[in-house]
Design an enzyme around this catalytic site. Structure first.
Site, mmCIF file in Angstrom:
data_model
loop_
_atom_site.group_PDB
_atom_site.id
_atom_site.type_symbol
_atom_site.label_atom_id
_atom_site.label_comp_id
_atom_site.label_asym_id
_atom_site.label_seq_id
_atom_site.Cartn_x
_atom_site.Cartn_y
_atom_site.Cartn_z
ATOM 1 N N ALA A 53 0.883 -1.103 -0.098
ATOM 2 C CA ALA A 53 0.122 0.056 0.255
ATOM 3 C C ALA A 53 0.817 1.272 -0.072
ATOM 4 C CB ALA A 53 -0.900 -0.132 1.337
ATOM 5 N N SER A 54 2.069 0.971 -0.070
ATOM 6 C CA SER A 54 3.109 2.273 0.117
ATOM 7 C C SER A 54 3.193 2.990 -1.252
ATOM 8 C CB SER A 54 4.342 1.988 0.672
ATOM 9 O OG SER A 54 5.309 2.747 0.524
#
Length: 150
Positions: A53-54
Site C-alpha cells: 500500500a506504500s
C-alpha cells in the site's frame, strides 16, 4: 538483468555440479544460466523490501517495470515488526521501507532508489537525463512533496 562474467561463482558452481552437490535455491541471490553458445550468464537478483500500500514502494515497482528490471519483492509487514528484525537492521539501520538490496548494495529512500535504478539499469536517459537543467526539472518533480505529504 544478466551480467557477465561471473568469475569464481561459475567455477564453484561447475565444481559442485560435477560433484553432484549443486542445488538450485530460490533464495539464492545469484542464478546461473548456460547459453547454447556455451557462455554462462549470471542473473543477479535485486531485492525490494516493500509494503504493497506504500506509494513510495509502488513508484519503485513502476519504474522497475518500465526499464525492464526484475525485482524480488519481499513484503515487509511493519505491524509484525519485520523491519526490526536483526537481519533487516543489518541491511538498513534506519529500519524503513522501501529498502533495496542490489547484490549487497543496500539503499533506502524511494527517490534515491529511483535515481539509482534508472542510472544503473536504464537503457537510455529518457527518464532521468544527464543534462543538468533537464535533470533538475525531473528532480523538482520527484521532490515536490517532501515537506507536505510525508
Amino acid at each position: 538483468m544478466f551480467r557477465s562474467p561471473c568469475g569464481g561463482i561459475i567455477l564453484a558452481l561447475l565444481a559442485l555440479e560435477r560433484s553432484g552437490t549443486a542445488s538450485t535455491s530460490s533464495s539464492s541471490p545469484t542464478q546461473i544460466a548456460l547459453l547454447s553458445s556455451g557462455f554462462f550468464l549470471c542473473k543477479m537478483t535485486i531485492d525490494l523490501y516493500y509494503l504493497p500500500a506504500s506509494a513510495p514502494c509502488r513508484s519503485i515497482m513502476l519504474l522497475a517495470k518500465a526499464i525492464g528490471v526484475e525485482l524480488n519483492l519481499k513484503k515487509t509487514v511493519l505491524t509484525n515488526g519485520d523491519h526490526l528484525k536483526p537481519e533487516f537492521l543489518k541491511l538498513n539501520p534506519q529500519h524503513c521501507i522501501p529498502t533495496l538490496d542490489d547484490n549487497g548494495f543496500a539503499l533506502w529512500e524511494s527517490r534515491a532508489i529511483l535515481a539509482y535504478l534508472q542510472s544503473q539499469y536504464g537503457k537510455d536517459e529518457s527518464l532521468y537525463p544527464k543534462d543538468p537543467k533537464k535533470r533538475a526539472v525531473v528532480d523538482q518533480r520527484l521532490y515536490f512533496d517532501m515537506g507536505t505529504l510525508y
